[in-house]
Design a protein around this motif. Structure first.
Motif, PDB file in Angstrom:
ATOM      1  N   ALA A 145       0.417   1.718  -7.645  1.00  0.00           N
ATOM      2  CA  ALA A 145       1.356   2.749  -7.955  1.00  0.00           C
ATOM      3  C   ALA A 145       1.851   2.826  -9.282  1.00  0.00           C
ATOM      4  N   ASP A 146       1.995   1.579  -9.968  1.00  0.00           N
ATOM      5  CA  ASP A 146       2.340   1.691 -11.535  1.00  0.00           C
ATOM      6  C   ASP A 146       0.988   2.224 -12.438  1.00  0.00           C
ATOM      7  N   ARG A 147      -0.028   1.569 -12.019  1.00  0.00           N
ATOM      8  CA  ARG A 147      -1.299   2.073 -12.855  1.00  0.00           C
ATOM      9  C   ARG A 147      -1.644   3.586 -12.559  1.00  0.00           C
ATOM     10  N   THR A 148      -1.455   4.141 -11.429  1.00  0.00           N
ATOM     11  CA  THR A 148      -1.619   5.487 -11.286  1.00  0.00           C
ATOM     12  C   THR A 148      -0.668   6.267 -11.438  1.00  0.00           C
ATOM     13  N   GLU A 149       0.767   5.843 -11.630  1.00  0.00           N
ATOM     14  CA  GLU A 149       1.821   6.394 -11.942  1.00  0.00           C
ATOM     15  C   GLU A 149       2.012   7.568 -10.840  1.00  0.00           C
ATOM     16  N   ALA A 150       1.944   7.225  -9.524  1.00  0.00           N
ATOM     17  CA  ALA A 150       2.037   8.016  -8.445  1.00  0.00           C
ATOM     18  C   ALA A 150       2.470   7.141  -7.145  1.00  0.00           C
ATOM     19  N   GLU A 151       3.364   7.551  -6.319  1.00  0.00           N
ATOM     20  CA  GLU A 151       3.804   6.951  -5.193  1.00  0.00           C
ATOM     21  C   GLU A 151       2.956   7.146  -3.809  1.00  0.00           C
ATOM     22  N   GLU A 152       2.026   7.887  -4.132  1.00  0.00           N
ATOM     23  CA  GLU A 152       1.105   8.190  -2.941  1.00  0.00           C
ATOM     24  C   GLU A 152      -0.167   7.594  -3.089  1.00  0.00           C
ATOM     25  N   LEU A 153      -0.672   6.747  -2.279  1.00  0.00           N
ATOM     26  CA  LEU A 153      -1.998   5.829  -2.318  1.00  0.00           C
ATOM     27  C   LEU A 153      -3.002   6.208  -1.240  1.00  0.00           C
ATOM     28  N   TYR A 154      -4.277   6.426  -1.545  1.00  0.00           N
ATOM     29  CA  TYR A 154      -5.181   6.816  -0.498  1.00  0.00           C
ATOM     30  C   TYR A 154      -6.040   5.557  -0.004  1.00  0.00           C
ATOM     31  N   LEU A 155      -5.759   4.724   0.996  1.00  0.00           N
ATOM     32  CA  LEU A 155      -6.132   3.411   1.378  1.00  0.00           C
ATOM     33  C   LEU A 155      -6.324   3.389   2.805  1.00  0.00           C
ATOM     34  N   LEU A 160      -7.859  -2.166   2.256  1.00  0.00           N
ATOM     35  CA  LEU A 160      -6.964  -3.397   1.911  1.00  0.00           C
ATOM     36  C   LEU A 160      -7.056  -4.608   2.294  1.00  0.00           C
ATOM     37  N   ALA A 161      -7.489  -4.777   3.675  1.00  0.00           N
ATOM     38  CA  ALA A 161      -7.972  -6.169   3.930  1.00  0.00           C
ATOM     39  C   ALA A 161      -9.036  -6.612   3.123  1.00  0.00           C
ATOM     40  N   GLN A 162      -9.923  -5.790   2.797  1.00  0.00           N
ATOM     41  CA  GLN A 162     -11.213  -6.381   1.913  1.00  0.00           C
ATOM     42  C   GLN A 162     -10.536  -6.676   0.434  1.00  0.00           C
ATOM     43  N   MET A 163      -9.691  -5.819  -0.092  1.00  0.00           N
ATOM     44  CA  MET A 163      -9.207  -6.254  -1.429  1.00  0.00           C
ATOM     45  C   MET A 163      -8.284  -7.641  -1.432  1.00  0.00           C
ATOM     46  N   LEU A 164      -7.662  -7.740  -0.378  1.00  0.00           N
ATOM     47  CA  LEU A 164      -6.767  -8.823  -0.348  1.00  0.00           C
ATOM     48  C   LEU A 164      -7.252 -10.226   0.185  1.00  0.00           C
ATOM     49  N   ILE A 184       7.413   1.458   3.108  1.00  0.00           N
ATOM     50  CA  ILE A 184       6.319   2.690   3.022  1.00  0.00           C
ATOM     51  C   ILE A 184       6.368   3.601   4.319  1.00  0.00           C
ATOM     52  N   ASP A 185       5.378   4.720   4.002  1.00  0.00           N
ATOM     53  CA  ASP A 185       4.996   5.419   5.153  1.00  0.00           C
ATOM     54  C   ASP A 185       3.527   5.586   5.379  1.00  0.00           C
ATOM     55  N   TYR A 186       2.794   4.979   6.221  1.00  0.00           N
ATOM     56  CA  TYR A 186       1.426   5.095   6.235  1.00  0.00           C
ATOM     57  C   TYR A 186       0.979   5.740   7.440  1.00  0.00           C
ATOM     58  N   SER A 187      -0.251   6.730   7.264  1.00  0.00           N
ATOM     59  CA  SER A 187      -0.645   7.249   8.145  1.00  0.00           C
ATOM     60  C   SER A 187      -2.053   7.837   7.586  1.00  0.00           C
ATOM     61  N   ARG A 188      -3.165   7.850   8.514  1.00  0.00           N
ATOM     62  CA  ARG A 188      -4.355   8.261   8.424  1.00  0.00           C
ATOM     63  C   ARG A 188      -4.858   8.144   6.607  1.00  0.00           C
ATOM     64  N   GLY A 189      -4.699   6.731   6.400  1.00  0.00           N
ATOM     65  CA  GLY A 189      -5.527   6.288   5.359  1.00  0.00           C
ATOM     66  C   GLY A 189      -4.615   6.761   4.044  1.00  0.00           C
ATOM     67  N   ILE A 191      -0.801   5.955   2.141  1.00  0.00           N
ATOM     68  CA  ILE A 191       0.101   5.016   2.111  1.00  0.00           C
ATOM     69  C   ILE A 191       1.204   5.775   0.953  1.00  0.00           C
ATOM     70  N   ARG A 192       2.343   6.005   1.363  1.00  0.00           N
ATOM     71  CA  ARG A 192       3.258   6.713   0.441  1.00  0.00           C
ATOM     72  C   ARG A 192       4.555   5.631   0.349  1.00  0.00           C
ATOM     73  N   ILE A 193       4.911   5.301  -0.831  1.00  0.00           N
ATOM     74  CA  ILE A 193       5.731   4.207  -1.215  1.00  0.00           C
ATOM     75  C   ILE A 193       7.236   5.026  -0.935  1.00  0.00           C
ATOM     76  N   VAL A 194       7.936   5.000   0.081  1.00  0.00           N
ATOM     77  CA  VAL A 194       9.402   5.491   0.307  1.00  0.00           C
ATOM     78  C   VAL A 194      10.385   4.995  -0.263  1.00  0.00           C
ATOM     79  N   ASN A 195      10.413   3.444  -0.326  1.00  0.00           N
ATOM     80  CA  ASN A 195      11.562   2.876  -1.143  1.00  0.00           C
ATOM     81  C   ASN A 195      11.146   1.603  -1.817  1.00  0.00           C
TER      82      ASN A 195
END
Length: 222
Positions: A145-155, A160-164, A184-189, A191-195
């Motif tokens: 989120a810091d690098r994209t300057e956005a709170e929504e990520l399409y993953l 995620l398992a592969q990256m981690l 977070i709120d996660y649905s259909r690929g 992820i939105r950072i809520v808090n």
């Protein structure tokens, strides 16, 4: 970039779209171009002989891909791809290297970027070895989120398992817990950072260490 260097290079900059999964650098092949993202997320991934990968570095608009080529190494062992779609500019590596070798402010900016990448990568190694999946997932989401300057990520959870470097089922449980906590709120690929505060509280100290270095070294109005 200092004006004198920018004027020397600007006419060679080519605007490009940077779609998801675009390969910017292939292991053990020459680095022909550098890519400067204006938006999107670049991922540097370490690979096994079987094709498995673990992410070791993330780059946003503060940096560029192809650092090894700029340092005089014609190829690198890692894979560099777009992990989040965006747009930016492409520049032939040899042209940028000519300006880099002149030294001065441009060279120092490249060294600063290299140091920030080194801090991020070394901290990732420690984190992947020492910390539980939920903390690592929280760190990864915050950093992305810091690098994209956005709170929504399409993953996807598979990605995620592969990256981690973890099992998908383990990441699913960790993501579910973060969602239950309201981080977070996660649905259909997606992820939105809520808090963010809750997510930071579930992350390990690695996020704060890397974030502190980036905050210190990047311009305040960056």
């Amino acid at each position: 970039m200092p004006e004198e260097h920018f004027q020397a290079l600007s006419k060679f900059l080519v605007p490009v779209d940077l779609p998801m999964s675009m390969q910017l650098s292939t292991p053990n092949l020459p680095i022909e171009y550098l890519y400067f993202p204006v938006s999107g997320l670049i991922s540097t991934d370490a690979l096994t002989e079987r094709g498995e990968s673990v992410e070791v570095g993330l780059i946003g608009r503060e940096g560029f891909s192809g650092l090894a080529g700029l340092m005089g190494h014609v190829q690198m062992s890692h894979s560099v791809i777009m992990q989040g779609p965006g747009a930016g500019f492409r520049l032939r590596c040899s042209l940028m290297r000519d300006e880099f070798l002149k030294g001065g402010v441009l060279a120092q900016l490249v060294y600063d970027f290299a140091y920030m990448q080194m801090v991020q990568m070394t901290q990732s190694v420690l984190c992947n070895r020492m910390h539980p999946v939920e903390a690592r997932l929280s760190r990864w989401l915050l950093t992305s989120a810091d690098r994209t300057e956005a709170e929504e990520l399409y993953l996807t959870q598979e990605f995620l398992a592969q990256m981690l470097g973890s099992r998908r089922s383990t990441v699913t449980v960790a993501a579910g817990e973060l969602q239950r906590l309201g981080a977070i709120d996660y649905s259909r690929g997606k992820i939105r950072i809520v808090n963010r505060a809750v997510l930071e509280s579930r992350s390990c100290e690695c996020y704060g260490i890397v974030r502190g270095v980036y905050d210190r070294m990047l311009p305040k109005k960056f």
